[in-house]
Motif scaffolding. Structure first.
Motif, PDB file in Angstrom:
ATOM      1  N   SER A   1       0.887  -1.085   0.106  1.00  0.00           N
ATOM      2  CA  SER A   1       0.037   0.106   0.129  1.00  0.00           C
ATOM      3  C   SER A   1       0.690   1.367   0.064  1.00  0.00           C
ATOM      4  O   SER A   1       0.776   2.053   0.841  1.00  0.00           O
ATOM      5  CB  SER A   1      -0.997  -0.077   1.252  1.00  0.00           C
ATOM      6  OG  SER A   1      -1.746  -0.909   0.991  1.00  0.00           O
ATOM      7  N   ASN A   2       1.505   1.397  -1.069  1.00  0.00           N
ATOM      8  CA  ASN A   2       2.319   2.508  -1.145  1.00  0.00           C
ATOM      9  C   ASN A   2       2.117   3.551  -2.147  1.00  0.00           C
ATOM     10  O   ASN A   2       2.805   4.444  -2.678  1.00  0.00           O
ATOM     11  CB  ASN A   2       3.894   2.205  -1.353  1.00  0.00           C
ATOM     12  CG  ASN A   2       4.556   1.436  -0.298  1.00  0.00           C
ATOM     13  OD1 ASN A   2       4.804   1.755   0.596  1.00  0.00           O
ATOM     14  ND2 ASN A   2       4.772   0.018  -0.605  1.00  0.00           N
ATOM     15  N   PHE A   3       0.795   3.374  -2.749  1.00  0.00           N
ATOM     16  CA  PHE A   3       0.065   4.435  -3.705  1.00  0.00           C
ATOM     17  C   PHE A   3      -1.092   4.945  -3.110  1.00  0.00           C
ATOM     18  O   PHE A   3      -1.737   4.558  -2.217  1.00  0.00           O
ATOM     19  CB  PHE A   3      -0.017   3.734  -4.990  1.00  0.00           C
ATOM     20  CG  PHE A   3      -1.076   2.512  -4.956  1.00  0.00           C
ATOM     21  CD1 PHE A   3      -2.459   2.693  -4.993  1.00  0.00           C
ATOM     22  CD2 PHE A   3      -0.632   1.201  -4.506  1.00  0.00           C
ATOM     23  CE1 PHE A   3      -3.161   1.757  -4.766  1.00  0.00           C
ATOM     24  CE2 PHE A   3      -1.610   0.131  -4.386  1.00  0.00           C
ATOM     25  CZ  PHE A   3      -2.986   0.398  -4.584  1.00  0.00           C
TER      26      PHE A   3
ATOM     27  N   ARG B   1      -2.610   9.767  -9.434  1.00  0.00           N
ATOM     28  CA  ARG B   1      -1.967   8.631  -8.416  1.00  0.00           C
ATOM     29  C   ARG B   1      -0.619   8.808  -8.130  1.00  0.00           C
ATOM     30  O   ARG B   1       0.232   9.222  -9.020  1.00  0.00           O
ATOM     31  CB  ARG B   1      -2.314   7.297  -9.043  1.00  0.00           C
ATOM     32  CG  ARG B   1      -1.694   6.162  -8.157  1.00  0.00           C
ATOM     33  CD  ARG B   1      -1.894   4.663  -8.498  1.00  0.00           C
ATOM     34  NE  ARG B   1      -3.352   4.231  -8.422  1.00  0.00           N
ATOM     35  CZ  ARG B   1      -3.533   3.129  -8.368  1.00  0.00           C
ATOM     36  NH1 ARG B   1      -2.637   2.168  -8.638  1.00  0.00           N
ATOM     37  NH2 ARG B   1      -5.024   2.720  -7.979  1.00  0.00           N
TER      38      ARG B   1
ATOM     39  N   THR C   1       2.874   7.359  -5.932  1.00  0.00           N
ATOM     40  CA  THR C   1       3.627   6.001  -5.175  1.00  0.00           C
ATOM     41  C   THR C   1       4.942   6.540  -4.710  1.00  0.00           C
ATOM     42  O   THR C   1       5.627   7.246  -5.342  1.00  0.00           O
ATOM     43  CB  THR C   1       3.891   4.926  -6.352  1.00  0.00           C
ATOM     44  OG1 THR C   1       2.723   4.341  -6.847  1.00  0.00           O
ATOM     45  CG2 THR C   1       4.748   3.814  -5.519  1.00  0.00           C
ATOM     46  N   THR C   2       4.865   6.567  -3.349  1.00  0.00           N
ATOM     47  CA  THR C   2       6.072   7.032  -2.772  1.00  0.00           C
ATOM     48  C   THR C   2       6.987   5.825  -2.340  1.00  0.00           C
ATOM     49  O   THR C   2       6.873   4.868  -2.274  1.00  0.00           O
ATOM     50  CB  THR C   2       5.810   7.692  -1.488  1.00  0.00           C
ATOM     51  OG1 THR C   2       5.164   6.928  -0.565  1.00  0.00           O
ATOM     52  CG2 THR C   2       4.810   8.863  -1.654  1.00  0.00           C
ATOM     53  N   PHE C   3       8.353   6.185  -2.094  1.00  0.00           N
ATOM     54  CA  PHE C   3       9.280   5.241  -1.739  1.00  0.00           C
ATOM     55  C   PHE C   3      10.472   5.734  -1.029  1.00  0.00           C
ATOM     56  O   PHE C   3      10.713   6.970  -0.914  1.00  0.00           O
ATOM     57  CB  PHE C   3      10.214   4.651  -3.125  1.00  0.00           C
ATOM     58  CG  PHE C   3      10.721   5.566  -4.001  1.00  0.00           C
ATOM     59  CD1 PHE C   3      12.226   5.919  -3.540  1.00  0.00           C
ATOM     60  CD2 PHE C   3      10.165   6.240  -4.856  1.00  0.00           C
ATOM     61  CE1 PHE C   3      12.824   6.922  -4.483  1.00  0.00           C
ATOM     62  CE2 PHE C   3      10.593   7.336  -6.032  1.00  0.00           C
ATOM     63  CZ  PHE C   3      12.073   7.477  -5.711  1.00  0.00           C
TER      64      PHE C   3
ATOM     65  N   VAL D   1       8.972  10.313  -4.829  1.00  0.00           N
ATOM     66  CA  VAL D   1       7.525   9.882  -5.597  1.00  0.00           C
ATOM     67  C   VAL D   1       7.525   9.833  -6.888  1.00  0.00           C
ATOM     68  O   VAL D   1       8.204  10.329  -7.629  1.00  0.00           O
ATOM     69  CB  VAL D   1       6.611  10.904  -4.996  1.00  0.00           C
ATOM     70  CG1 VAL D   1       6.948  12.413  -5.428  1.00  0.00           C
ATOM     71  CG2 VAL D   1       5.148  10.609  -5.207  1.00  0.00           C
TER      72      VAL D   1
ATOM     73  N   ARG E   1       5.176  13.099  -0.129  1.00  0.00           N
ATOM     74  CA  ARG E   1       3.829  13.466  -0.371  1.00  0.00           C
ATOM     75  C   ARG E   1       3.722  14.789  -0.506  1.00  0.00           C
ATOM     76  O   ARG E   1       2.945  15.398  -1.312  1.00  0.00           O
ATOM     77  CB  ARG E   1       3.122  13.089   0.897  1.00  0.00           C
ATOM     78  CG  ARG E   1       3.288  11.609   1.320  1.00  0.00           C
ATOM     79  CD  ARG E   1       1.962  11.478   2.377  1.00  0.00           C
ATOM     80  NE  ARG E   1       2.193  10.303   3.189  1.00  0.00           N
ATOM     81  CZ  ARG E   1       1.407   9.545   3.732  1.00  0.00           C
ATOM     82  NH1 ARG E   1       0.134  10.005   3.795  1.00  0.00           N
ATOM     83  NH2 ARG E   1       1.638   8.442   4.409  1.00  0.00           N
TER      84      ARG E   1
END
Length: 365
Positions: A3-5, A11, A13-15, A25, A134
């Motif tokens: 659940s990283n999106f 949309r 997606t973070t990392f 992101v 974010r």
């Protein structure tokens, strides 16, 4: 981790981890042709970064966005926008002495139970450091919303039980100016002074404080949000409660509505001087049936006190043996996490609304 999106059409997606090489992101679904600069993203990151005042963590992390893709000649291309933020001031040495202890209020117990491994350096993926990604994505969403003249302003409404006076939401630019002038992002100067004294007292005691943030959105069109599971307030609640340290969400009159009568709480309809249908009050907070009404969107988010405190506590080690817990000298933590959450709340609000705006284009012919 699955659940990283976040979001559907717009949309993200973070990392990355707190003490890893970088965080970042990838933004999918941003329309082409949106003017966007690195400086605009960095401006939002600066508001979030620590080390700016005695009321936040002294970690001197100067966040700067490196845009890898999705922008050409100052405009978005419609391709995924990849942004990386390098970690430059991580000090993992402070976590070595406590790596085998379960930290009160932290996620190492649940992460270890679920995954069998946990990056103890600053909390790894569970750290609020992730929220910088974010904020970078939120800067892009804010620029998209600005195209539609949507304004967002979040601010600290309460810290340690000290609440500001009811804010005037008629002009969000004026409110924002007052908020940015405060070291604790509270637009009520008198309340802010009391909050700062309370924070100083908590720091001297080796303790921390919680707080409540309020967010207002103006010039929002009617129609954002979808029944049944995509209600605007449901998506906002999901966004806000996905943030570290959040413990509550309410929109409009919120929990106070439970103590009101229907005759008191109903927002009766009227027609304004321009002939537009509106309501005489806004207890609903800007939505009806999960769909925006065009009135200001108003909600609040509660943050718990910072879990990392200097006071000695009790815990157990990874073997289940009872042990005392004390943060190593020189550990760097926020005395009140709510203060630095202001740009994060705005970012998550912008992401929800940008997604809702794009989805609304699919609603009817």
């Amino acid at each position: 981790m699955a659940s990283n999106f976040f979001g559907q059409l717009f949309r993200i997606t973070t990392f990355g981890e707190s003490h890893g090489s970088a965080i970042g992101v990838v933004i999918d679904g941003c329309p082409a042709g949106l003017p966007l600069t690195k400086e605009e993203i960095d401006e939002e990151l600066t508001r979030r970064q620590p080390g700016g005042s005695p009321y936040t963590s002294p970690r001197a992390e100067k966040d700067e966005a490196q845009i890898l893709s999705g922008i050409f000649q100052g405009k978005t291309t419609g391709a995924p926008i990849a942004i990386v933020i390098w970690n430059k001031d991580a000090d993992s040495s402070k976590y070595e002495p406590i790596k085998n202890l379960l930290r009160p209020g932290h996620a190492n117990f649940t992460y270890l139970q679920k995954y069998g491994i946990f990056d103890y350096r600053g909390g790894g993926r569970s750290s609020a450091r992730e929220t910088a990604a974010r904020v970078a994505a939120g800067a892009v969403a804010k620029k998209l919303l600005a195209h539609f003249e949507v304004e967002i302003c979040a601010f600290v409404a309460e810290i340690g039980g000290i609440a500001m006076a009811e804010p005037n939401l008629d002009s969000l630019p004026k409110l924002r100016k007052k908020m940015l002038a405060s070291p604790v992002f509270c637009p009520d100067a008198k309340a802010a002074d009391k909050m700062m004294k309370k924070i100083e007292e908590a720091k001297l005691e080796g303790d921390s404080l919680g707080g409540i943030l309020q967010c207002a959105v103006s010039h929002l069109p009617v129609g954002l949000g979808d029944p049944v599971y995509g209600k605007l307030e449901a998506n906002l609640a999901s966004a806000m409660l996905s943030l570290p340290a959040t413990k509550g969400f309410e929109i409009g009159s919120g929990f106070a509505a439970a103590r009101m009568k229907g005759s008191e709480h109903n927002d009766t309809f009227d027609v304004d001087e321009k002939g537009n249908i509106t309501t005489t009050t806004n207890y609903a907070g800007g939505t009806l049936g999960g769909i925006s009404t065009g009135l200001p969107l108003i909600f609040r988010v509660a943050f718990k006190p910072t879990s990392s405190i200097q006071k000695p506590q009790k815990t157990v080690n990874l073997k289940g043996e009872k042990k005392p817990f004390k943060l190593p000298e020189g550990s760097r933590h926020d005395p009140c996490v709510a203060i630095r959450a202001v740009p994060i709340i705005e970012a998550m609000t912008a992401l929800v609304l940008a997604d809702a705006l794009l989805l609304n284009r699919c609603a009817k012919l």
